[in-house]
Motif scaffolding. Sequence first.
Motif, PDB file in Angstrom:
ATOM      1  N   GLY A 202      24.426  -0.500  -2.382  1.00  0.00           N
ATOM      2  CA  GLY A 202      24.257   1.306  -2.646  1.00  0.00           C
ATOM      3  C   GLY A 202      23.242   1.480  -2.997  1.00  0.00           C
ATOM      4  N   ASP A 203      22.528   0.852  -3.784  1.00  0.00           N
ATOM      5  CA  ASP A 203      21.184   1.527  -4.506  1.00  0.00           C
ATOM      6  C   ASP A 203      20.194   1.165  -2.706  1.00  0.00           C
ATOM      7  OD1 ASP A 203      21.039  -1.290  -4.880  1.00  0.00           O
ATOM      8  OD2 ASP A 203      20.759  -0.796  -6.784  1.00  0.00           O
ATOM      9  N   GLN A 204      19.956   1.019  -2.687  1.00  0.00           N
ATOM     10  CA  GLN A 204      18.900   0.662  -1.794  1.00  0.00           C
ATOM     11  C   GLN A 204      17.905   1.890  -0.915  1.00  0.00           C
ATOM     12  OE1 GLN A 204      18.342  -2.511  -1.437  1.00  0.00           O
ATOM     13  NE2 GLN A 204      17.936  -2.474   0.663  1.00  0.00           N
ATOM     14  N   PRO A 205      16.960   2.342  -1.281  1.00  0.00           N
ATOM     15  CA  PRO A 205      16.032   3.405  -0.940  1.00  0.00           C
ATOM     16  C   PRO A 205      16.260   3.394   0.470  1.00  0.00           C
ATOM     17  CG  PRO A 205      13.850   1.147  -1.450  1.00  0.00           C
ATOM     18  CD  PRO A 205      16.049   0.775  -1.779  1.00  0.00           C
ATOM     19  N   GLY A 206      16.906   4.865   0.838  1.00  0.00           N
ATOM     20  CA  GLY A 206      16.899   5.017   2.163  1.00  0.00           C
ATOM     21  C   GLY A 206      18.691   5.576   2.979  1.00  0.00           C
ATOM     22  N   ILE A 207      19.064   4.880   0.959  1.00  0.00           N
ATOM     23  CA  ILE A 207      20.254   5.965   1.386  1.00  0.00           C
ATOM     24  C   ILE A 207      20.481   6.875   0.039  1.00  0.00           C
ATOM     25  CG2 ILE A 207      23.196   5.079   0.682  1.00  0.00           C
ATOM     26  CD1 ILE A 207      22.671   2.208   1.390  1.00  0.00           C
ATOM     27  N   VAL A 208      20.833   8.041   0.804  1.00  0.00           N
ATOM     28  CA  VAL A 208      21.126   9.384   0.683  1.00  0.00           C
ATOM     29  C   VAL A 208      22.697   9.859  -0.033  1.00  0.00           C
ATOM     30  CG1 VAL A 208      19.801  11.373   0.227  1.00  0.00           C
ATOM     31  CG2 VAL A 208      18.386  10.228   1.361  1.00  0.00           C
ATOM     32  N   ILE A 209      22.595   9.863  -1.090  1.00  0.00           N
ATOM     33  CA  ILE A 209      24.153  10.936  -0.670  1.00  0.00           C
ATOM     34  C   ILE A 209      23.244  12.229  -1.095  1.00  0.00           C
ATOM     35  CG2 ILE A 209      25.849  11.070  -2.386  1.00  0.00           C
ATOM     36  CD1 ILE A 209      25.556   8.429  -2.697  1.00  0.00           C
ATOM     37  N   GLU A 210      23.844  12.927  -0.091  1.00  0.00           N
ATOM     38  CA  GLU A 210      23.672  14.382  -0.651  1.00  0.00           C
ATOM     39  C   GLU A 210      24.360  15.418  -1.301  1.00  0.00           C
ATOM     40  OE1 GLU A 210      23.577  16.155   3.389  1.00  0.00           O
ATOM     41  OE2 GLU A 210      21.615  15.163   4.580  1.00  0.00           O
ATOM     42  N   ARG A 211      26.101  15.255  -1.111  1.00  0.00           N
ATOM     43  CA  ARG A 211      26.445  15.693  -1.920  1.00  0.00           C
ATOM     44  C   ARG A 211      27.974  15.083  -1.621  1.00  0.00           C
ATOM     45  NH1 ARG A 211      29.623  19.890   1.614  1.00  0.00           N
ATOM     46  NH2 ARG A 211      28.429  19.578   3.622  1.00  0.00           N
ATOM     47  N   THR A 212      28.910  16.085  -2.130  1.00  0.00           N
ATOM     48  CA  THR A 212      30.059  15.433  -2.768  1.00  0.00           C
ATOM     49  C   THR A 212      30.817  16.254  -1.899  1.00  0.00           C
ATOM     50  OG1 THR A 212      30.208  13.548  -3.617  1.00  0.00           O
ATOM     51  CG2 THR A 212      32.468  14.530  -3.750  1.00  0.00           C
ATOM     52  N   TYR A 220      41.139   9.264  -4.460  1.00  0.00           N
ATOM     53  CA  TYR A 220      40.523   8.630  -3.854  1.00  0.00           C
ATOM     54  C   TYR A 220      39.394   8.245  -5.158  1.00  0.00           C
ATOM     55  CZ  TYR A 220      42.864   7.800   0.194  1.00  0.00           C
ATOM     56  OH  TYR A 220      44.135   7.058   0.976  1.00  0.00           O
ATOM     57  N   VAL A 221      38.501   7.015  -5.707  1.00  0.00           N
ATOM     58  CA  VAL A 221      38.063   7.149  -6.161  1.00  0.00           C
ATOM     59  C   VAL A 221      36.556   8.046  -5.986  1.00  0.00           C
ATOM     60  CG1 VAL A 221      36.437   5.717  -8.323  1.00  0.00           C
ATOM     61  CG2 VAL A 221      38.629   5.188  -7.313  1.00  0.00           C
ATOM     62  N   ALA A 222      35.866   8.736  -6.571  1.00  0.00           N
ATOM     63  CA  ALA A 222      34.852   9.786  -6.258  1.00  0.00           C
ATOM     64  C   ALA A 222      34.413  11.039  -5.045  1.00  0.00           C
ATOM     65  CB  ALA A 222      33.637   8.710  -5.785  1.00  0.00           C
ATOM     66  N   GLY A 223      35.545  11.071  -4.258  1.00  0.00           N
ATOM     67  CA  GLY A 223      36.005  11.500  -3.152  1.00  0.00           C
ATOM     68  C   GLY A 223      34.963  10.741  -2.262  1.00  0.00           C
ATOM     69  N   HIS A 224      34.766  12.868  -1.201  1.00  0.00           N
ATOM     70  CA  HIS A 224      34.551  11.263  -0.356  1.00  0.00           C
ATOM     71  C   HIS A 224      32.362  12.355   0.507  1.00  0.00           C
ATOM     72  CE1 HIS A 224      38.315  10.764   1.181  1.00  0.00           C
ATOM     73  NE2 HIS A 224      38.613  12.172   0.456  1.00  0.00           N
ATOM     74  N   GLY A 225      31.699  11.685   0.303  1.00  0.00           N
ATOM     75  CA  GLY A 225      30.391  12.239   0.570  1.00  0.00           C
ATOM     76  C   GLY A 225      30.041  12.455   1.713  1.00  0.00           C
ATOM     77  N   VAL A 226      29.142  12.881   1.484  1.00  0.00           N
ATOM     78  CA  VAL A 226      27.749  13.500   3.210  1.00  0.00           C
ATOM     79  C   VAL A 226      26.387  12.739   2.622  1.00  0.00           C
ATOM     80  CG1 VAL A 226      26.428  15.293   4.084  1.00  0.00           C
ATOM     81  CG2 VAL A 226      28.526  15.852   3.207  1.00  0.00           C
ATOM     82  N   VAL A 227      26.132  12.200   3.884  1.00  0.00           N
ATOM     83  CA  VAL A 227      25.220  10.822   2.994  1.00  0.00           C
ATOM     84  C   VAL A 227      23.494  10.989   4.455  1.00  0.00           C
ATOM     85  CG1 VAL A 227      24.809   8.591   3.184  1.00  0.00           C
ATOM     86  CG2 VAL A 227      26.908   9.029   2.125  1.00  0.00           C
ATOM     87  N   ARG A 228      23.059  10.072   3.748  1.00  0.00           N
ATOM     88  CA  ARG A 228      22.040  10.318   4.805  1.00  0.00           C
ATOM     89  C   ARG A 228      21.437   8.913   5.233  1.00  0.00           C
ATOM     90  NH1 ARG A 228      18.795  14.289   2.831  1.00  0.00           N
ATOM     91  NH2 ARG A 228      16.877  12.759   2.629  1.00  0.00           N
ATOM     92  N   PHE A 229      20.507   8.342   5.947  1.00  0.00           N
ATOM     93  CA  PHE A 229      20.433   7.752   5.712  1.00  0.00           C
ATOM     94  C   PHE A 229      18.663   7.353   6.739  1.00  0.00           C
ATOM     95  CE2 PHE A 229      24.315   5.622   7.044  1.00  0.00           C
ATOM     96  CZ  PHE A 229      24.922   5.045   5.712  1.00  0.00           C
ATOM     97  N   ASP A 230      17.793   7.510   5.517  1.00  0.00           N
ATOM     98  CA  ASP A 230      16.252   7.669   6.102  1.00  0.00           C
ATOM     99  C   ASP A 230      15.097   6.732   5.955  1.00  0.00           C
ATOM    100  OD1 ASP A 230      13.815   9.712   6.243  1.00  0.00           O
ATOM    101  OD2 ASP A 230      14.257  10.427   4.433  1.00  0.00           O
ATOM    102  N   ASP A 231      15.508   6.581   7.190  1.00  0.00           N
ATOM    103  CA  ASP A 231      14.044   5.230   7.199  1.00  0.00           C
ATOM    104  C   ASP A 231      15.104   3.847   6.609  1.00  0.00           C
ATOM    105  OD1 ASP A 231      12.494   5.951   9.199  1.00  0.00           O
ATOM    106  OD2 ASP A 231      11.040   6.704   7.503  1.00  0.00           O
ATOM    107  N   LEU A 232      15.891   3.764   6.779  1.00  0.00           N
ATOM    108  CA  LEU A 232      16.863   3.081   6.091  1.00  0.00           C
ATOM    109  C   LEU A 232      15.960   1.618   6.225  1.00  0.00           C
ATOM    110  CD1 LEU A 232      18.776   1.500   3.243  1.00  0.00           C
ATOM    111  CD2 LEU A 232      20.718   1.667   5.308  1.00  0.00           C
ATOM    112  N   VAL A 233      15.458   0.580   6.123  1.00  0.00           N
ATOM    113  CA  VAL A 233      15.113  -0.841   6.316  1.00  0.00           C
ATOM    114  C   VAL A 233      15.850  -1.818   5.645  1.00  0.00           C
ATOM    115  CG1 VAL A 233      12.999  -2.539   5.661  1.00  0.00           C
ATOM    116  CG2 VAL A 233      13.184   0.168   5.540  1.00  0.00           C
TER     117      VAL A 233
END
Length: 396
Positions: A202-212, A220-233
């Motif tokens: 989960g801590d890979q560069p390219g995984i961007v958690i925009e918000r909860t 559910y632990v930590a709720g539900h997130g909005v996530v962006r994959f930005d050139d995740l290699v």
Amino acid sequence: MIDFSIPADLVAERDRVRRFVTDRVIPFERDPRLTAHGPTDELRRDLVELARAEDLLTIQAPKEFGGRGLTHLEQAVLYEAAGWSTLGPVAMNCAAPDEGNMFLLGKIADPEQAERYLRPMLDGHQRSVFAMTEPCGAGSDPAQLNTEARFDGANFTVNGRKWLITGAKGAKTWIIMARLAPSPELAAAGLEPGPTLFLTDGDQPGIVIERTMNTMDRNYVAGHGVVRFDDLVLPRSALLGETGKALRYAQLRLAPARLTHCMRWLGAAERAQHIAIEHARTRTAFGKPIGEHEGVSFLLADNEIALHQCRLTIWHACWLMDRGEQARHESSMAKSFVSEELFKVADRCVQVLGGIGISDETVVEMIFRDMRAFRLYDGPTEVHKYAIGRKILRDN
């Protein structure tokens, strides 16, 4: 011969789970770390250690990973007991999405992936996500997948946006669904294009958690997130299973996951009914306890009937799966029926409780809100009924 009896050792374990949840877990329902976005990871870790001390952690795990190797029917009995508190499955490490993700990884992860990603989950040391749902793409129809992966001959590069990704913040194990684009490099490597699963940290560069996201549920632990994959290699070793088969793997995960949702929420609905019964015994109106008035007693009776029907529906689907059948049709019927009926149970409990039913004086209002969300988890009722209807037309 149909046998509805529960073996004595399973009864004893069910009662032990219920005592654990009642005595050790329920006091945490007032913990400030149970937030509007669900339990914090700190609270989860504290609960996990309680279950570990009682030898009740990840009991569903295969025996080769130190679990009990439970049958589906055994899961139904024990998960119902765990669900007496919405924090019970969190403590016992059998809550969504981790429980379904552990099941999937146990089926298709290679040995190296299992050791790196699955074992820490089974041990309760890290959480996971299943990143499929998209704002303008995959959801009830995963074939509308927009997130794309491209292969350059050595690595995959993933780009796209997801939302309603449960537990995204702080999760260590990520299962990502993306559409693998055709390319000469892909063909040269002998890989098929199409929907594909990837497994990564989960801590890979390219995984961007925009918000909860702010949602009505908070179990559910930590709720539900909005996530962006930005050139995740991702390297080729990040492939989970075979390329192009993600939709098949998703069904492998979702059929039993629908049922485990039903099992846990049956326990929560029972808890709401228990609270409503106690209130009906002690609250008086018009000269007698309100439970002695027909209007209230009928609500409680309807609940009891619904709880019984839901339990039998779950058990039947589990029985089929334990016989080696896929039971996709039956699990769809169970998810559709149970989610709707248990929501009605929670609603009637609020009604019995009257004014305090809409307050946080009891956990019933939280169960009611969470139960409304349950009607959408792992496919809304309408999608399941559509699938059920298609099978009826095809087979009759």
